[in-house]
Design a protein around this motif. Structure first.
Motif, PDB file in Angstrom:
ATOM      1  N   ASN A   1       1.733   9.753  -6.023  1.00 12.63           N
ATOM      2  CA  ASN A   1       2.216  11.037  -5.489  1.00 12.63           C
ATOM      3  C   ASN A   1       3.266  11.603  -6.625  1.00 12.63           C
ATOM      4  OD1 ASN A   1       0.083  11.251  -4.075  1.00 12.63           O
ATOM      5  ND2 ASN A   1       1.090  10.609  -2.308  1.00 12.63           N
TER       6      ASN A   1
ATOM      7  N   GLY B   1       0.615  -1.142   0.115  1.00 11.24           N
ATOM      8  CA  GLY B   1       0.013  -0.006   0.025  1.00 11.24           C
ATOM      9  C   GLY B   1       0.820   1.107   0.062  1.00 11.24           C
ATOM     10  N   GLN B   2       1.953   1.325   0.785  1.00  8.94           N
ATOM     11  CA  GLN B   2       2.788   2.432   0.855  1.00  8.94           C
ATOM     12  C   GLN B   2       3.487   2.727  -0.473  1.00  8.94           C
ATOM     13  OE1 GLN B   2       5.705   2.715   3.956  1.00  8.94           O
ATOM     14  NE2 GLN B   2       4.787   0.738   4.678  1.00  8.94           N
TER      15      GLN B   2
ATOM     16  N   THR C   1       2.192   1.874  -3.690  1.00  4.23           N
ATOM     17  CA  THR C   1       1.102   2.429  -4.491  1.00  4.23           C
ATOM     18  C   THR C   1       0.729   3.889  -4.066  1.00  4.23           C
ATOM     19  OG1 THR C   1       0.017   0.157  -4.327  1.00  4.23           O
ATOM     20  CG2 THR C   1      -1.474   1.941  -4.992  1.00  4.23           C
ATOM     21  N   THR C   2       0.765   4.356  -3.070  1.00  4.39           N
ATOM     22  CA  THR C   2       0.966   5.605  -2.492  1.00  4.39           C
ATOM     23  C   THR C   2       1.695   6.461  -3.056  1.00  4.39           C
ATOM     24  OG1 THR C   2      -0.447   5.234  -0.497  1.00  4.39           O
ATOM     25  CG2 THR C   2       0.420   7.356  -0.627  1.00  4.39           C
TER      26      THR C   2
END
Length: 983
Positions: free
Chosen positions: A10, A2-3, A5-6
């Motif tokens: 950005n 998840g990190q 993908t974030t």
């Protein structure tokens, strides 16, 4: 995930960014990089990926060139690629530090070249670029230099550099650069933590409540690679070398061996030596086993630590493998001949250092010896030391030692010792069937000559068979061997004949047949001729037991005294092989009413059996010990012995030992608790142990008949008297009780006399038989005879006469050391004394009985005494000064009215009505407790009592708890009722 993908989402806004992916080998970095690449491509990014290896460490910019799809080995002026030219210039430029200043600041040509590399990467990343570098800890210095520069001066474009590395193996420069960048915000750190238990369950497919999962999870340290390897190895054939687990799977071994292939020869020698040394090792031991110069060994060890193959193991200088699985792979890959030689060095080295045999045995086990006295002795000693805690390991080591024993008669004694140790270990491992198989294996492996080891093996096997109920086979084995020995002509043959004869008569005694007196006298002669004091004691003890059983009191007393003196003169080493002889002596002493002496010898027998791991003897000795302690009135200690017997009895495979232990535990529980169900269960189990009706001699043997009678005595208050009497008379052979040993007939007759009275059919004949069977020299016999007569007395003055006899019986029980019987007899005397018109003296007897019951730990008896108090007729107590209660700490001996300490053989003065203190039902209470009881009896609450006495409510609750215990009640309502009844 998840990190990542974030971060990708950005990236257009944040611009150039470096992500550090940190984790130990096998933590899943490579797999996670693959998922990163798939996600980046899905979002439209160009992805370039490479991995570093130890091979490319000495090639400048090799990793970066591979990442950008160029080959630095083909640098040439003809190539137009500007990046290739820059890499060529950097590779040939003199190495110097890059200053911490902007690129346009004068800092040398190398700084400008690095700035141009950054600029070109920025251009390539205009449309979005993801660079993935795996195993950055092995990158060449040039690649690390570029990464360091990008960390200090991020590009102004959507460029994401993901650098995966092993922190333990990475250079300090990389750690410093990454840490500084994380602090500035130009880098992000993703550290892979150990797996959770739920994640391990998902990976292995095991449920969370599966016991195997927890073990795999803990052993893997939460590492996915090791978890998978351990899970697969658990499915492999068992490998005894490594904790009874299978070897690691092939794919894991290949991966480890590929990593080891890059080692230098010195490093290979050191890691091989480490595999031989075990889980932990120090540099000095590595140096000796590898036979290497200390300086070279030190450098090789340091290099292995840098490679994270070795790690520090706690305080000091100890080292260990990165994971135990690695050691298994290294060990399995070693040359077998080198392994055997190195093992010899390791064992000798550690033996010189005083390492215990238990720690040396795994090293010997890893390379099983083909021969060699030292290795066999190490395994045998280690098995002996660990047998009680880990019998399975002891079995394994003994079998390895047995395979290494050379053929030939000179090794028969050693083979016998190992086979006997194997049988003990099998018994401790809760494998009675395996013990039977071992006993058969024993005789098959021991040759007829030399005779001494063979005889010892036959005796041991026969006693083992006897403990398992195979009496016929045991007698047959001993008889055949005794015929082989024949009439002894030498001292050695005499000692062997004595050992066989004693064992055979012991088997006869246990199976229900009286031992042969002539054979035992011959055994005494043979033992004395052969100088075997232990077998002499065994023969004398069996003769004494025979005399006790037949009621030959004078001879039995003298024989038991002689046996006790002989046993006490022997040191433990002489009796270590025969703790059963102490059991025979203890049984005879118990039958004669000598519980203190019996307990002393039985405790010694238990200690010797535990020390020598004679599991097949322990249940019998512990059951006897529990019985003796019960007779002494020490019910709490009896319960502990019974619980220990119940714990070890299933290991022997003896159904009778299991039943007897369970019954003893139930009987002692019924005495030491308020559980009515325990009393009922004890009565049911005791009835089941009654001997079968097979004629004058029980098939269960005199010992078991005695145990059944003692247990029936313990539960006599819980059974239907008429039904019990009918069953008992039939079980013991009729009214003459021929199956009951003479020493126990007074007890049996007294029990039957009481049962007849309770059933409403008094029978003075049982009192007559008790008096006829009682020996004048035995206080216990006389006490049972007096109690039997008191049970059946009728007539106008019967109450007073019965009370007098009960009190005299209690005095005799006290002199015999039978405190429980003393308390119970006083309880029987009290109502008869009150019936004769002496209620206050009856209260005094009940107070005395309560003290004794409290000392015994009998809550059941205390409850009956309190209930009897309430049933006594009312009497106006005389005014007297309150007597302080006895010390709540139990004394080493039961309280007596004598001023001098009571010894087991010296009668204590009786508590007579004339000397008894005036008592009331509240006598057990202290002054303050009596005050609280009186106020609480009016119905006031705890807080109201506290206010009236100016005490805290907590103190009042403590007093009430003690009052309940001493009065045998369990609630405030019961106390109110008790005080109303007391008046």
């Amino acid at each position: 995930m998840g990190q990542f993908t974030t971060i990708l989402g950005n990236l257009e806004e944040t611009g150039g960014l470096v992500v550090e992916l940190a984790g130990d080998p096998g933590a899943g970095k490579t797999r996670l990089l693959t998922r990163f690449a798939d996600e980046a491509r899905r979002q439209g990014y160009q992805v370039l990926r490479t991995g570093c290896t130890t091979v490319t460490q000495n090639h400048p910019f090799r990793a970066l060139a591979q990442l950008l799809n160029t080959n630095p080995a083909d640098y040439s002026d003809s190539q137009s690629d500007e990046l290739v030219a820059l890499l060529r210039d950097l590779a040939t430029s003199p190495s110097q530090d890059v200053p911490d200043s902007p690129p346009h600041t004068p800092g040398g040509s190398r700084c400008l070249l690095l700035h141009r590399v950054r600029h070109l990467l920025e251009g390539r990343a205009r449309a979005g670029l993801v660079l993935l570098i795996d195993d950055l800890q092995w990158a060449d210095p040039g690649t690390l230099e570029v990464v360091d520069y990008l960390l200090s001066w991020p590009v102004n474009a959507p460029l994401l550099l993901v650098a995966a590395h092993r922190p333990r193996q990475s250079a300090l420069r990389l750690h410093d650069a990454l840490g500084h960048a994380v602090a500035l915000g130009t880098a992000r750190r993703i550290e892979l933590p150990p797996l959770t238990l739920a994640e391990s369950a998902f990976l292995t497919g095991l449920s969370k409540d599966n016991p195997a999962l927890l073990g795999l999870h803990q052993d893997s340290h939460g590492n996915p690679l090791y978890l998978q390897a351990l899970a697969e190895s658990a499915q492999q054939p068992v490998d005894a070398v490594f904790d009874a687990r299978g070897l690691p799977p092939g794919w894991f071994a290949s991966r480890v061996l590929a990593e080891l292939a890059q080692l230098t020869p010195d490093e290979t020698s050191i890691i091989s030596a480490a595999a031989m040394l075990g889980d932990r090792f120090v540099l000095e031991d590595l140096t000796e086993v590898a036979a290497m110069d200390p300086d070279r060994a030190c450098r090789a060890s340091a290099s292995l630590c840098d490679r994270d193959l070795f790690r520090r193991a706690g305080p000091g200088l100890q080292l260990t493998f990165r994971h135990p699985l690695m050691r298994q792979v290294v060990f399995a890959d070693l040359d077998h001949c080198w392994r055997r030689t190195a093992r010899g060095h390791v064992v000798a080295m550690r033996a010189r250092a005083g390492t215990p045999a238990v720690e040396l045995a795994p090293l010997v086990e890893e390379v099983p010896p083909a021969s060699g006295d030292e290795d066999r002795h190490v395994l045998a000693q280690a098995a002996h030391d660990i047998m009680a805690d880990d019998p399975a390991a002891a079995v394994r080591w003994i079998r390895i030692a047995l395979r290494a024993v050379p053929e030939g008669g000179e090794f028969s004694a050693e083979r016998v010792e190992l086979l006997m140790a194997l049988a003990r270990a099998q018994g401790l491992a809760d494998a009675p069937q395996s013990t039977l198989e071992v006993s058969d294996e024993m005789l098959a492996l021991v040759p007829a000559e030399p005779r001494a080891p063979r005889v010892r093996m036959v005796v041991y096997t026969a006693l083992l068979d006897c403990s398992l109920g195979r009496h016929g086979r045991a007698d047959e084995l001993l008889g055949a061997e005794l015929r082989q020995v024949g009439e002894p002509e030498t001292d050695e043959a005499a000692a062997l004949a004595a050992s066989l004869a004693v064992a055979r008569e012991l088997v006869a005694c246990v199976s229900g047949t009286l031992p042969d007196a002539e054979q035992l006298r011959a055994a005494v002669r043979w033992a004395r001729r052969g100088g075997d004091r232990a077998d002499e004691l065994g023969a004398l003890s069996l003769l004494a037991a025979r005399q006790v059983t037949l009621g030959q009191s004078a001879q039995a007393e003298a024989a038991v005294d002689a046996c006790a003196g002989a046993a006490d003169a022997l040191v433990d080493a002489e009796l270590a092989a025969h703790p059963e002889y102490l059991g025979i002596l203890g049984w005879a002493e118990c039958m004669l009413g000598r519980p203190a002496e019996a307990e002393s010898h039985l405790q010694r027998g238990v200690r010797l059996a535990e020390r020598s791991h004679e599991t097949h003897l322990l249940p019998t000795l512990l059951n006897q010990l529990a019985t003796v302690r019960y007779q002494s009135g020490r019910y709490v200690e009896a319960r502990k012995a019974a619980a220990n017997a119940q714990r070890v009895a299933p290991r022997t495979g003896s159904a009778h030992a299991v039943r007897l232990a369970a019954t003893l535990e139930a009987v002692t529980s019924a005495q030491t608790t308020h559980d009515g169900r325990a009393a009922q269960r004890a009565a049911e189990l005791s009835e089941q142990l009654m001997p079968t009706q097979l004629g004058p001699v029980s098939r269960d043997g005199h010992w078991h008949v005695s145990a059944a009678l003692w247990l029936a005595d313990a539960v006599r208050d819980c059974v239907n008297p008429a039904q019990w009497a009918t069953t008992a008379i039939a079980a013991f052979g009729g009214p003459e009780l021929p199956r009951v040993p003479a020493a126990l007939r007074p007890l049996a007759c007294e029990m039957l006399a009481e049962a007849a009275v309770r059933a409403g059919r008094p029978n003075p004949g049982w009192a007559d038989r008790a008096e006829a069977a009682a020996r004048p020299s035995s206080p216990a016999h006389r006490a049972h005879a007096l109690a039997a007569r008191a049970h059946v007395l009728t007539g106008p003055d019967a109450a007073r006469q019965a009370a007098d006899r009960y009190q005299e019986a209690a005095r005799l029980f006290a002199s015999a050391g039978m405190t429980g019987q003393q308390a119970r007899t006083l309880l029987l005397a009290a109502p008869r004394l009150a019936e004769a018109g002496h209620p206050l003296r009856a209260l005094a007897l009940l107070e005395r009985a309560y003290e004794l019951a409290e000392w015994c730990g009998s809550l059941a008896l205390q409850k009956r005494i309190v209930q009897q108090r309430l049933r006594l007729p009312k009497a106006r107590p005389q005014q007297r000064t309150p007597v302080s209660p006895p010390d709540p700490v139990r004394p080493p001996h039961p309280p007596t009215s004598a001023t001098a300490p009571r010894t087991p053989r010296t009668p204590a003065p009786p508590v007579t009505p004339a000397t008894a203190p005036t008592t009331t039902p509240l006598t057990p209470l202290t002054d303050r407790e009596r005050q609280v009881a009186v106020i609480a009896g009016t119905g006031l609450r705890t807080r109201e009592i506290a206010e009236q006495l100016r005490l805290s409510p907590r103190t009042i609750d403590v007093h009430l708890t003690r009052i309940y215990r001493k009065l045998g009640i369990n609630s405030r309502a019961a106390l109110v009722h008790f005080m109303a009844e007391t008046g």
